[in-house]
Design a protein around this motif. Sequence first.
Motif, PDB file in Angstrom:
ATOM      1  N   ASP A  97      -2.750   5.032  -7.111  1.00 26.09           N
ATOM      2  CA  ASP A  97      -2.791   6.404  -7.788  1.00 26.09           C
ATOM      3  C   ASP A  97      -1.428   6.615  -8.760  1.00 26.09           C
ATOM      4  OD1 ASP A  97      -2.817   8.895  -8.424  1.00 26.09           O
ATOM      5  OD2 ASP A  97      -2.678   9.735  -6.295  1.00 26.09           O
ATOM      6  N   PRO A  98      -0.815   6.442  -9.574  1.00 19.74           N
ATOM      7  CA  PRO A  98       0.405   6.144 -10.177  1.00 19.74           C
ATOM      8  C   PRO A  98       0.327   7.307 -10.913  1.00 19.74           C
ATOM      9  CG  PRO A  98      -1.087   4.948 -11.161  1.00 19.74           C
ATOM     10  CD  PRO A  98      -1.989   5.333 -10.671  1.00 19.74           C
ATOM     11  N   GLY A  99      -0.959   8.583 -10.961  1.00 19.72           N
ATOM     12  CA  GLY A  99       0.290  10.078 -11.265  1.00 19.72           C
ATOM     13  C   GLY A  99       0.401  10.500  -9.680  1.00 19.72           C
ATOM     14  N   GLY A 100      -0.564  10.081  -8.936  1.00 19.22           N
ATOM     15  CA  GLY A 100       0.059  10.764  -7.662  1.00 19.22           C
ATOM     16  C   GLY A 100       1.014  10.331  -7.069  1.00 19.22           C
ATOM     17  N   TYR A 101       1.559   9.396  -7.045  1.00 18.44           N
ATOM     18  CA  TYR A 101       3.007   8.768  -6.457  1.00 18.44           C
ATOM     19  C   TYR A 101       4.270   9.310  -7.032  1.00 18.44           C
ATOM     20  CZ  TYR A 101       6.180   5.468  -6.803  1.00 18.44           C
ATOM     21  OH  TYR A 101       7.876   4.490  -6.678  1.00 18.44           O
ATOM     22  N   CYS A 102       4.196   9.100  -9.075  1.00 17.37           N
ATOM     23  CA  CYS A 102       4.894  10.351  -9.634  1.00 17.37           C
ATOM     24  C   CYS A 102       5.002  11.444  -9.082  1.00 17.37           C
ATOM     25  CB  CYS A 102       4.825   9.894 -10.933  1.00 17.37           C
ATOM     26  SG  CYS A 102       4.999   8.587 -11.255  1.00 17.37           S
ATOM     27  N   ARG A 103       3.892  11.988  -8.798  1.00 13.51           N
ATOM     28  CA  ARG A 103       4.357  13.691  -8.386  1.00 13.51           C
ATOM     29  C   ARG A 103       4.682  13.332  -7.097  1.00 13.51           C
ATOM     30  NH1 ARG A 103      -1.120  14.003 -11.093  1.00 13.51           N
ATOM     31  NH2 ARG A 103      -1.544  13.702  -9.121  1.00 13.51           N
ATOM     32  N   ARG A 138       0.749  -1.111   0.226  1.00 12.16           N
ATOM     33  CA  ARG A 138       0.441   0.021  -0.390  1.00 12.16           C
ATOM     34  C   ARG A 138       1.016   1.322   0.214  1.00 12.16           C
ATOM     35  NH1 ARG A 138      -4.660   0.088   5.013  1.00 12.16           N
ATOM     36  NH2 ARG A 138      -5.219   0.994   2.892  1.00 12.16           N
ATOM     37  N   VAL A 139       1.861   1.876  -1.126  1.00 13.38           N
ATOM     38  CA  VAL A 139       2.673   2.971  -1.153  1.00 13.38           C
ATOM     39  C   VAL A 139       2.127   3.460  -1.078  1.00 13.38           C
ATOM     40  CG1 VAL A 139       2.761   2.556  -3.486  1.00 13.38           C
ATOM     41  CG2 VAL A 139       4.452   3.428  -2.267  1.00 13.38           C
ATOM     42  N   GLU A 140       0.489   3.696  -1.145  1.00 18.26           N
ATOM     43  CA  GLU A 140       0.026   5.087  -0.963  1.00 18.26           C
ATOM     44  C   GLU A 140      -0.494   5.945   0.191  1.00 18.26           C
ATOM     45  OE1 GLU A 140      -3.424   1.698  -1.002  1.00 18.26           O
ATOM     46  OE2 GLU A 140      -1.568   1.869  -1.897  1.00 18.26           O
ATOM     47  N   LEU A 141       0.220   5.009   1.214  1.00 16.75           N
ATOM     48  CA  LEU A 141      -0.186   5.825   2.566  1.00 16.75           C
ATOM     49  C   LEU A 141       1.760   5.784   3.014  1.00 16.75           C
ATOM     50  CD1 LEU A 141      -1.785   1.812   4.561  1.00 16.75           C
ATOM     51  CD2 LEU A 141      -2.358   4.573   3.626  1.00 16.75           C
ATOM     52  N   PRO A 142       1.933   6.933   3.812  1.00 19.27           N
ATOM     53  CA  PRO A 142       2.800   7.966   3.591  1.00 19.27           C
ATOM     54  C   PRO A 142       3.716   6.871   4.672  1.00 19.27           C
ATOM     55  CG  PRO A 142       0.736   9.325   4.572  1.00 19.27           C
ATOM     56  CD  PRO A 142       0.090   7.945   3.819  1.00 19.27           C
ATOM     57  N   GLU A 143       3.205   6.216   5.084  1.00 17.96           N
ATOM     58  CA  GLU A 143       4.568   5.301   6.029  1.00 17.96           C
ATOM     59  C   GLU A 143       5.475   4.183   5.754  1.00 17.96           C
ATOM     60  OE1 GLU A 143       0.685   3.555   7.497  1.00 17.96           O
ATOM     61  OE2 GLU A 143       1.301   5.630   6.754  1.00 17.96           O
ATOM     62  N   VAL A 144       4.545   3.473   4.181  1.00 17.24           N
ATOM     63  CA  VAL A 144       4.183   2.334   3.290  1.00 17.24           C
ATOM     64  C   VAL A 144       5.422   3.420   2.270  1.00 17.24           C
ATOM     65  CG1 VAL A 144       4.293   0.286   2.287  1.00 17.24           C
ATOM     66  CG2 VAL A 144       2.606   2.092   3.921  1.00 17.24           C
TER      67      VAL A 144
END
Length: 328
Positions: free
Chosen positions: A319-325, A283-289
């Motif tokens: 969220d690929p876009g959010g992740y890249c940003r 769950r890389v969308e979580l800040p701690e992860v």
Amino acid sequence: MNAIRATLRLQFHRDFTLDDARALVDDFAALGVSHLYASPLQASRQGSMHGYDGVDPTRIDDEVGGEAALVSLVAALRARGMGLILDIVPNHLAVGGSENPWWQSVLTWGEQSPYGAFFDIDWHSPDPTLAGKLLAPFLGAPYAETLESGELALGFDAAGFHVAYHEHCFPIDPRHYGDILRFAEHNALHEQAAFFDALAQAPNPCSQAPAALSQLERVLEDPGAQASLASALALFEATSEHGATRLHALLSRQHYRLAFWRTAADEINWRRFFDVTELGGLRVELPEVFDAVHALPLRLAREGLVDGLRIDHVDGLADPGGYCRHLR
């Protein structure tokens, strides 16, 4: 960062290490290569030939030479005006087996594990047999058949009690160590059972368990205690009816449910990489992860060891876009 003119993709593994690549830097430079493009270097399964089955994203894999070898390779590249691009895998880690410390912690402590939210697990499945548990579909045959065969073996090592099955190691929750230790005919081991029982009421059992385990290991320095524990473990051998009953009862109290691998398609309650049960989604969308997964590559970038990152399967993220940003 030096301008990229031409990259050369290198697949690192135990038979082609970072030191092997360093010895070839002059040849790469003569070909006009400006940057080496490295396969994932973070720790992967032992013997991995590709690195996409990572088990510990916090360190460089020892099989390819470790961080010291990476520093040496980059120094050789810099001397020739060259750079390094690193492949990273934020979408998943290898699970099963016994090498992934985050996954082993989740098996041990369930949702209470410090990594309980790292993997995309439905801890509140409508299936009553999976309430608070994760499905562990790593058995080569149905559970009852595997149990009765004696292939599930209760054992003890420096990490604690576990059930071994081929390359897999299914840890036992320390709060249930007493269920094993009370079968030992040794007073000191009986006394240890109470310390592990007390973890059930502890505010932070994950952090308190290592001290109790260290105390148990000191008791087991006595040959008499070792022999007594071995006799107790034998009582859980599933080749006998009573042993199978004891082992099943112990397993039923854990945070996982062992299952035949064929059940995964219908019953699994965690996200895999496609349908590969050996690769668990993060769950890389979580800040701690995000921070835990990227701490190493971002440090390497800050230290000038890495010039760019290639992201493996960014399309699999929430969220690929959010992740890249965010990564940029």
